[in-house]
Enzyme design. Structure first.
Site, PDB file in Angstrom:
ATOM      1  N   SER A 255       0.842  -1.195   0.000  1.00  0.00           N
ATOM      2  CA  SER A 255       0.000   0.000   0.000  1.00  0.00           C
ATOM      3  C   SER A 255       0.879   1.247   0.000  1.00  0.00           C
ATOM      4  CB  SER A 255      -0.884   0.010   1.238  1.00  0.00           C
ATOM      5  OG  SER A 255      -0.096   0.348   2.362  1.00  0.00           O
ATOM      6  N   LYS A 256       0.215   2.380  -0.183  1.00  0.00           N
ATOM      7  CA  LYS A 256       0.935   3.655  -0.220  1.00  0.00           C
ATOM      8  C   LYS A 256       1.769   3.850   1.037  1.00  0.00           C
ATOM      9  CE  LYS A 256      -2.418   5.999  -2.985  1.00  0.00           C
ATOM     10  NZ  LYS A 256      -3.689   6.637  -2.870  1.00  0.00           N
ATOM     11  N   ARG A 257       1.262   3.313   2.151  1.00  0.00           N
ATOM     12  CA  ARG A 257       1.954   3.497   3.418  1.00  0.00           C
ATOM     13  C   ARG A 257       3.376   2.934   3.401  1.00  0.00           C
ATOM     14  NH1 ARG A 257      -1.297   0.688   7.032  1.00  0.00           N
ATOM     15  NH2 ARG A 257      -2.908   0.858   5.454  1.00  0.00           N
TER      16      ARG A 257
END
Ligand code: GLU
Length: 484
Positions: A255-257
């Site tokens: 994910s972007k995280r």
């Protein structure tokens, strides 16, 4: 044999994620492996998700990575338009939707928001969807015509029977059969007149003669519905290859995280384009041997999509860093220097030979920002602990180092040629005269001039870089620290 035609069909909704780039790469490789055509199609039918600038990112990334398309919005190959919003204006989607209505495979639905909100919902892949109850399927021809004449908003839905099963084939998963009762009457044409992705991808892949479709396996569950559309039209479906999920180290969806989920983020973090492409190729695919380093041309030659794995691919940043380091080592110096220079400029403001610094660190870094920590002693001698003068193998300690440095100071003061060779000769002569071992002298000298345990070059190279004045200053500081 029909010519292979693949397509990369991104939605311009933001950055280019690793998963998107992998789809593009595999589509490109499948086509090029067989001398086929790779096409770019922009899927912008979901106007709410459209992000300004996202199309430019797609073009930039394809160009930078070398995934050059043969056809696309900017390269007409006779199958245009290549942007779905433009295709819509030609009336193509409505035409085919009406054909399905004629065949009884689709129907107009005039249900308003309130009615839809009152229907049962189901969670499919984390998203809540309304299970449509086929209410409008029972409208008479007259009712439909009246509604249309009144300009009542409508959607067109796919008509999926409640009984029976649907089977489709994926190259990796084999035949997949689902109960029709599990498939919803998905929307094909929205109230705004745009087709949904679900409908447009089928119409476009067929009318653009696409032979192979590669996409993430999140589309696997919708594929039976697409298959029903192909069957309804009497079209042959393309070869499907659904790719495994890409996860992070914790086996969660990337994910972007994670901070490294998009191509441009990785480049900003100092990764080399070719290394990223090479690494992404291995996220789900492997060659017959254990080889890992491939140029794009080599990938074209070796890539066989039948060797794509179904198990999730772990995006391992440690591995990518290693691979990146290998690419940096193999780079020609000028290309490397151009990329390294901004980091050197950031870490070093003093007037030293920056090319030399670049040379020293080339084999020691994995990503470009690693450079900064390796040369952080250049502008300013760091505060260091005199414990660093102690080295068991070199048989040095604070006391021996103080003696050596004090002894050397006048010799270095009297010496004017601060080239590496001359300094090295000077120090080895001193070592020989005293009957010491090299390390016994070079260790304290290097510690004094760098203030660091590890340096990208040896003592005399550092002295050459600094020149006489700065070297003497640092030696004196060492003597001072050791004398306390
Ligand atoms: N527009 C879709 C996406 O960006 C493409 C999926 C496909 O390749 O069919 O996810």
């Amino acid at each position: 044999m029909t010519k292979i035609r693949t397509r990369y069909a991104p939605s311009p909704t933001g950055k280019m994620h690793v998963g998107n780039l992998r789809s593009a790469l595999y589509e490109f490789l499948i086509a090029k492996h067989e001398g086929g055509d790779f096409m770019l199609r922009i899927e912008d039918t979901d106007q709410e998700r459209f992000v300004e600038g996202a199309t430019e990112i797609i073009y930039r990334t394809l160009e930078k990575t070398g995934l050059i398309h043969d056809e696309g919005p900017d390269k007409d190959g006779g199958y245009g338009p290549y942007v779905q919003s433009e295709r819509m204006k030609t009336g193509i989607y409505l035409k085919y939707a009406k054909e399905l209505i004629e065949k009884g495979e689709a129907y107009y639905c005039f249900c308003d928001k309130e009615r839809l909100a009152s229907l049962k919902t189901e969670v499919v892949e984390g998203k809540e969807i309304t299970v449509y109850d086929k209410h409008c399927l029972s409208l008479t021809k007259e009712e439909i015509e009246k509604n249309l004449a009144e300009g009542k908003p409508y959607v067109i839905r796919q008509n999926i029977p409640n009984e029976g099963t649907t089977t489709f084939h994926d190259e990796l998963y084999g035949d997949i059969t689902v109960e029709n009762s599990e498939l919803d009457d998905m929307i094909l044409i929205k109230t705004d007149g745009y087709p949904t992705y679900n409908f447009a991808n089928v119409v476009d892949d067929h009318t653009m003669n696409i032979t192979h479709v590669v996409r993430g396996n999140e589309y696997l569950s919708s594929s039976p519905k697409y298959q029903r559309l192909y069957d309804a039209f009497g079209w042959e479906s393309p070869v499907y290859v659904h790719l495994p999920l890409i996860t992070d180290e914790n086996h969660k969806k990337l994910s972007k995280r994670s901070g490294h989920s998009s191509f441009e983020d990785l480049i900003e973090q100092g990764f080399v384009t070719e290394a990223v492409v090479n690494y992404i190729a291995l996220l789900g695919w492997s060659p017959e041997d254990n080889r890992e380093i491939f140029t794009l041309d080599e990938l074209i030659k070796e890539f066989d999509y039948h060797r794509i794995s179904k198990s999730p691919a772990v995006f391992d940043i440690v591995k990518l860093k290693w691979m990146n380091g290998e690419y940096i080592k193999a780079m020609d110096f000028d290309t490397y220097y151009e990329m390294a220079k901004p980091y050197i400029d950031e870490a070093v403001k003093s007037d030293v030979d920056k090319k030399k610094l670049a040379e020293w660190v080339k084999t020691r870094i994995e990503v470009f920002p690693d450079i900064c920590a390796l040369i952080d002693f250049v502008d300013k001698l760091p505060d260091y602990d005199i414990e660093m003068y102690t080295h068991k193998k070199m048989k040095t300690n604070a006391e021996s180092s103080l003696k050596v440095l004090k002894d050397l100071l006048p010799i270095l003061e009297a010496h004017d040629d601060y080239s590496n060779d001359s300094l090295y000769a000077l120090l080895t002569k001193y070592v020989e005269e005293k009957g010491y071992k090299n390390g016994y002298v070079l260790w304290p000298v290097r510690t004094a001039v760098s203030g660091k345990q590890m340096t990208p070059a040896g003592a005399t190279e550092l002295m050459e870089l600094f020149g006489k004045e700065e070297t003497l200053k640092r030696i004196r500081t060492g003597i001072e620290l050791l004398s306390k």
